[in-house]
Design a protein around this motif. Structure first.
Motif, mmCIF file in Angstrom:
data_model
loop_
_atom_site.group_PDB
_atom_site.id
_atom_site.type_symbol
_atom_site.label_atom_id
_atom_site.label_comp_id
_atom_site.label_asym_id
_atom_site.label_seq_id
_atom_site.Cartn_x
_atom_site.Cartn_y
_atom_site.Cartn_z
ATOM 1 N N THR A 1 93.273 16.962 59.535
ATOM 2 C CA THR A 1 92.463 15.916 60.129
ATOM 3 C C THR A 1 91.859 14.825 59.218
ATOM 4 O O THR A 1 91.991 13.660 59.368
ATOM 5 C CB THR A 1 91.465 16.560 61.085
ATOM 6 N N LEU A 2 91.318 15.573 58.170
ATOM 7 C CA LEU A 2 90.759 14.433 57.003
ATOM 8 C C LEU A 2 91.536 13.905 56.138
ATOM 9 O O LEU A 2 91.432 12.908 55.677
ATOM 10 C CB LEU A 2 89.662 15.459 56.319
ATOM 11 N N SER A 3 92.632 14.816 55.893
ATOM 12 C CA SER A 3 93.533 14.354 54.744
ATOM 13 C C SER A 3 94.491 13.008 55.546
ATOM 14 O O SER A 3 94.865 11.902 54.342
ATOM 15 C CB SER A 3 94.586 15.162 54.572
ATOM 16 N N ALA B 1 93.091 10.671 56.630
ATOM 17 C CA ALA B 1 92.295 9.468 56.600
ATOM 18 C C ALA B 1 92.329 8.744 55.017
ATOM 19 O O ALA B 1 91.836 7.747 54.642
ATOM 20 C CB ALA B 1 90.788 9.499 56.825
ATOM 21 N N VAL C 1 85.289 11.703 48.250
ATOM 22 C CA VAL C 1 84.721 11.836 49.216
ATOM 23 C C VAL C 1 83.173 11.769 48.994
ATOM 24 O O VAL C 1 82.733 12.840 48.541
ATOM 25 C CB VAL C 1 84.799 12.937 50.233
ATOM 26 N N VAL D 1 79.090 11.486 53.839
ATOM 27 C CA VAL D 1 79.712 11.948 55.218
ATOM 28 C C VAL D 1 78.522 11.864 56.349
ATOM 29 O O VAL D 1 77.347 12.213 56.034
ATOM 30 C CB VAL D 1 80.431 13.302 55.193
ATOM 31 N N LEU E 1 79.718 19.514 56.809
ATOM 32 C CA LEU E 1 80.695 19.297 58.315
ATOM 33 C C LEU E 1 80.425 20.353 59.084
ATOM 34 O O LEU E 1 80.240 20.035 60.393
ATOM 35 C CB LEU E 1 82.204 19.286 57.848
ATOM 36 N N ILE F 1 83.419 9.006 57.515
ATOM 37 C CA ILE F 1 83.411 9.431 56.130
ATOM 38 C C ILE F 1 83.456 8.241 55.417
ATOM 39 O O ILE F 1 84.078 6.884 55.643
ATOM 40 C CB ILE F 1 84.508 10.084 55.653
ATOM 41 N N VAL G 1 86.958 9.364 61.843
ATOM 42 C CA VAL G 1 88.015 10.346 62.054
ATOM 43 C C VAL G 1 87.398 11.179 63.214
ATOM 44 O O VAL G 1 86.626 11.795 63.340
ATOM 45 C CB VAL G 1 88.283 11.154 60.844
ATOM 46 N N VAL H 1 87.967 14.512 65.089
ATOM 47 C CA VAL H 1 88.333 15.867 64.609
ATOM 48 C C VAL H 1 88.519 16.750 65.866
ATOM 49 O O VAL H 1 87.601 16.770 66.673
ATOM 50 C CB VAL H 1 87.180 16.472 63.678
#
Length: 720
Positions: free
Chosen positions: A479-481, A483, A491, A494, A516, A534, A554, A556
């Motif tokens: 999910t985050l990768s 972005a 990072v 957040v 998170l 982020i 993003v 999630v």
């Protein structure tokens, strides 16, 4: 360094001598049987290739072979000169032996050369009355089988000696159960009367029997699962403290994601006693203890209490740390001197585990946070180490290593090993500065530093590699990768978008994990997804020279939110720093020792044959087998555990040598025995052309297997 090399060299010498003795016993069996059968023995050799030294009765000790002198004497016995002929015949009849005892230059294997019998030359027959061909088939069967029998008998005797003295080994006890593994899912059979939370295997359960056979050590559990047939359950009977009747389990092993072997998911019992570091590694031990927040803690100290509650297994320590959910806990140790020391500490937030195929049936492990992977970093270590001398410092992060930009720990180690015996350029991130270095890589593929990742020091990350899966074989969370547009993205902060305007600026990737979890707590309770904002600091600069920052939002998924909240807390001192539980496996008397020795010999023989059967079924892979290099490497490590363990290892090798030699394959004793059976049934030997073809096929087969297992041995050594 030099004492360590001398110790390893001494261990290797002991292993080579031990292997030579095992081969000697095997060939001695052939030799004595041939002498009993009246067959003329021409040579008794250890090793292959030219003779280094030899001995022949009547000629004495020689450097090299005495064959030329003996051949000249045989020629003289056929001379037309009567005096020379009679003298030579007299010497051959009494003084000079036809048998040469030799030590060859290549100390691997050995052979007995008989008149009219050569494994590699089926045409080397003889009509002499004392030749191999003229011995009755039954006697030739005895000769061929004698080497294997000698190895089995000697192994049984070694096992008897070992069990008379006693062998420290890991007990057949459940130390841990991997989540999601077959063992974790298994329920006790007919256990309706016990509480639901006690129906599964628990740490501390002692295994009494495996498939109705007595379990002597944890190795029995490992072998039973690895050698189970496809879909075949392993039956366990376990004794649990507080219960009178044993519990029964039926577990079907599954192929492990990392090892590729069938596994149940049961780990060995680990004690609460720290490793007893050798003098050569004491500096590393002290550095690790200080870095983890336990300064002054000595090797072999024992963890006795957690928040005042006593514990006996390291698994209980790990469970208590995980249950603390990051809160402070008090660990009390007892030093070897008897002094008690206590430390306040916290669990380390865990990241998810990703697996990636890096070769045929080989997978590597990396950690990630929803697809964000930390970078390779220099860990605490001995300041006198080779890496420190080359300019590396604890906390350095690799911005460049060879051709890799911002490598992960997995990528960096692979890049260094690829440059074995060479130099490699590196750029280190240190206190905000870039420090260029040129590092020397040893022939073993090492630079000389302890390696870790940057998860607990900063937020530098890189996206998870394509093809990665989680520990259950599912695609790793990305999910985050998704972005991140460039490797090495940092990072920086957040926040969660929506009604709550919350901003968090974590300093580390582990801190980002906690942020998170806090920001998605509501979504987790509701079982929904969330939107995460982020801010990314990219490893490029704008026209003004400042880092380029991008803000992104993003989404999630609910599945990823749940996975995030499933992550636990790892103990500050990894379980690998604690000694395994060991018990003395010892016979109650000579008769019991004989019984245990015979049982162990039988077990190893059955395991060896099952290994070959599972190899054809596909549940055991070729890369799991060890060749001469691997056996020698294992032997040197076992030699560190003492003479009794070395004798036990020698018995294992002896049994396996017997099994391999009696397989129905050309060249080895089993193939020769099959041809003798043919001769006994048909009344005539296998035709020479057929023997030639079979011999050639055997050479190709055995040579191929030798090359494959040796390659695997070396690959394992380089990768270890």
């Amino acid at each position: 360094m030099i004492p360590e090399l001398l110790r390893q060299a001494g261990n290797l010498a002991m292993v080579i001598i031990g292997f030579g003795l095992i081969v000697f016993i095997h060939e001695l069996g052939h030799f004595l049987a041939a002498r009993w059968a009246g067959v003329r023995v021409l040579g008794f050799a250890l090793g292959f290739g030219p003779a280094a030294i030899s001995y022949r009765r009547g000629l004495g000790l020689r450097r090299g072979s005495s064959e030329p002198e003996y051949a000249e004497l045989v020629n003289d016995a056929r001379s037309e000169d009567a005096e020379k002929r009679e003298l030579a015949r007299a010497r051959l009849a009494g003084e000079v032996s036809p048998t040469e005892y030799r030590l060859n230059v290549l100390p691997l294997g050995g052979y007995v050369k008989m008149l009219g019998q050569e494994d590699l030359n089926p045409e080397a027959t003889s009509d002499a009355p004392d030749s191999y061909q003229n011995a009755p088939v039954a006697k030739r069967m005895v000769i061929i089988s004698a080497g294997v029998i000698a190895n089995i008998v000697s192994a049984a005797l070694l096992f008897v000696i070992v069990f008379m003295v006693g062998l420290m080994s890991e007990p057949a006890m459940v130390g841990s159960v991997s989540p999601g593994s077959p063992a974790a899912e298994a329920l006790a059979i007919d256990a309706d009367q016990i509480p639901e939370d006690e129906r599964r295997l628990l740490p501390g359960d002692r295994v009494l029997t495996i498939n109705d056979a007595k379990a002597a050590s944890f190795q029995d559990l490992f072998i039973a699962s690895a050698l189970a047939g496809p879909g075949e359950p392993v039956r366990l009977s376990v004794q649990r403290d507080g219960r009178e009747a044993p519990l029964s389990f039926s577990i079907v092993p599954e192929r492990g994601e990392v090892t590729g072997m069938l596994e149940m998911g049961i780990g060995p019992a680990i004690s609460t006693t720290l490793l007893d570091a050798r003098t050569s590694s004491r500096a590393d031990f002290d550095a690790v203890m200080s870095g983890a927040g336990f300064p002054g803690l000595e090797p072999a100290s024992r963890l006795i209490e957690i928040d005042g509650s006593p514990i006996t297994l390291a698994s209980a320590y790990a469970d208590a740390i995980d249950a603390s959910a990051g809160a402070s806990v008090k660990l009390t140790f007892e030093q070897p001197s008897g002094e008690r020391v206590s430390f306040e500490t916290r669990g380390t937030p865990e990241l998810a585990v990703a697996l990636r195929d890096v070769g045929e049936n080989t997978r590597s492990i990396s950690r990630h946070l929803l697809g964000l992977v930390p970078l390779m970093q220099v860990a605490e270590g001995d300041p006198s180490g080779a890496g420190y001398q080359q300019g590396l410092r604890a906390g350095d992060v690799f911005a460049q290593l060879g051709e890799r930009e911002f490598p992960t720990q997995e990528q960096g180690v692979a890049e260094i090993q690829r440059r074995a015996g060479q130099t490699i350029d590196a750029v280190m991130l240190r206190d905000g500065e870039r420090v260029p270095l040129t590092l020397r890589v040893t022939r073993e593929g090492r630079v000389g530093f302890n390696v870790t990742d940057s998860s607990d020091s900063q937020t530098l990350v890189t996206p998870a590699q394509a093809g990665s899966t989680d520990s259950r074989g599912e695609p790793s969370r990305t999910t985050l990768s998704g972005a991140i547009s460039r490797p090495g993205t940092s990072v920086a902060r957040v926040w969660i978008t929506g009604d709550a305007d919350v901003q968090v600026e974590p300093e580390t990737l582990l801190g980002l994990r906690e942020a998170l979890r806090t920001l998605t707590a509501g979504a987790f309770e509701a079982g929904t997804g969330a939107e995460i904002g982020i801010s990314l600091v990219l490893p490029v600069r704008n026209d003004g020279g400042s880092p380029l920052t991008e803000d992104r939002t993003v989404a999630v998924s609910a599945q990823d939110v749940a996975a995030l909240h499933e992550l636990g807390y790892a103990p500050p001192l990894p379980l690998g720093l604690f000694q395994p539980v060991q018990e003395l496996l010892k016979a109650s008397g000579p008769i019991d020792a004989v019984g245990m020795g015979l049982h162990e010999t039988k077990r190893i023989m059955i395991s060896a044959y099952l290994t070959l059967a599972r190899l054809f079924q596909g549940t055991v892979q070729v890369q799991h087998l060890n060749g001469p290099v691997g056996i020698a490497h294992i032997g040197t490590r076992i030699a560190d555990r003492g003479l009794i363990w070395l004798l036990f290892f020698g018995a294992l090798v002896s049994v396996n040598l017997a099994v391999i030699n009696f397989l129905p394959l050309p060249i080895v004793d089993g193939g020769q025995f099959l041809m003798l059976l043919w001769e006994a049934v048909r009344g005539k030997p296998v035709p020479i052309p057929v023997q030639n073809v079979v011999t050639l096929a055997g050479l190709v087969m055995i040579g191929t297997v030798f090359l494959i297992v040796t390659y695997n041995d070396i690959a394992r050594l380089i990768g270890s």
